[in-house]
Design a protein around this motif. Structure first.
Motif, mmCIF file in Angstrom:
data_model
loop_
_atom_site.group_PDB
_atom_site.id
_atom_site.type_symbol
_atom_site.label_atom_id
_atom_site.label_comp_id
_atom_site.label_asym_id
_atom_site.label_seq_id
_atom_site.Cartn_x
_atom_site.Cartn_y
_atom_site.Cartn_z
ATOM 1 N N ALA A 61 0.799 -1.221 0.000
ATOM 2 C CA ALA A 61 0.000 0.000 0.000
ATOM 3 C C ALA A 61 0.833 1.272 0.000
ATOM 4 O O ALA A 61 0.468 2.274 0.632
ATOM 5 N N GLY A 62 1.957 1.208 -0.721
ATOM 6 C CA GLY A 62 2.714 2.435 -0.925
ATOM 7 C C GLY A 62 2.055 3.276 -2.003
ATOM 8 O O GLY A 62 0.943 2.980 -2.470
ATOM 9 N N THR A 63 2.759 4.295 -2.448
ATOM 10 C CA THR A 63 2.237 5.197 -3.466
ATOM 11 C C THR A 63 2.950 4.945 -4.782
ATOM 12 O O THR A 63 4.178 4.950 -4.838
ATOM 13 N N TYR A 64 2.166 4.722 -5.827
ATOM 14 C CA TYR A 64 2.723 4.506 -7.165
ATOM 15 C C TYR A 64 2.334 5.719 -7.994
ATOM 16 O O TYR A 64 1.165 5.939 -8.297
ATOM 17 N N LEU A 65 3.324 6.534 -8.335
ATOM 18 C CA LEU A 65 3.064 7.798 -9.005
ATOM 19 C C LEU A 65 4.027 7.994 -10.149
ATOM 20 O O LEU A 65 5.233 7.972 -9.948
ATOM 21 N N ARG A 66 3.468 8.169 -11.342
ATOM 22 C CA ARG A 66 4.275 8.424 -12.551
ATOM 23 C C ARG A 66 5.410 7.406 -12.688
ATOM 24 O O ARG A 66 6.557 7.777 -12.959
#
Length: 122
Positions: free
Chosen positions: A98-103
């Protein structure tokens, strides 16, 4: 409370394969990005592969074309299929949930498992 449990590590000869699994409870699996990291002795923890909730993936250059990250929403399991293993792949492998996946970049959070040891002999 989020709990993350990895499994599937072991000892394998160079050129062999292993499949790691990660189970994460306390999150809505299909809504969250996930990542695999590894840490070799004396080295920093590094990203191996990550996958967004939509299935986009990102790999470290050192494992591209050898490793595949997969997610199964039915079983709520994350996998890391590792083929053509090399001695330099020896490390403790960790799952991050549940980390952040951005660009195309994965940003981990504090939801780590205990790790699973992968040892590749030459």
């Amino acid at each position: 409370q989020v709990q993350v449990v990895e499994s599937g590590g072991g000892l394998v000869q160079a050129g062999g394969s292993l499949r790691l699994s990660c189970a994460a409870s306390g999150i809505i699996f299909s809504f969250n990005a996930m990542g695999w990291y590894r840490q070799a002795p004396g080295k920093q923890r590094e990203l191996v592969a990550a996958i967004s909730s939509g299935g986009s993936t990102n790999y470290a250059d050192s494992v591209k074309d050898r490793f595949t990250i997969l997610r199964d929403s039915a079983t709520k399991l994350l996998y890391l299929q590792m083929n053509r293993l090399k001695p330099e792949d020896t490390a403790v492998y960790y799952c991050n949930a549940a980390g952040t996946y951005l660009r195309g970049t994965y940003y981990p959070n504090n939801n780590w498992g205990q790790g699973t040891q992968v040892t590749v002999s030459s």
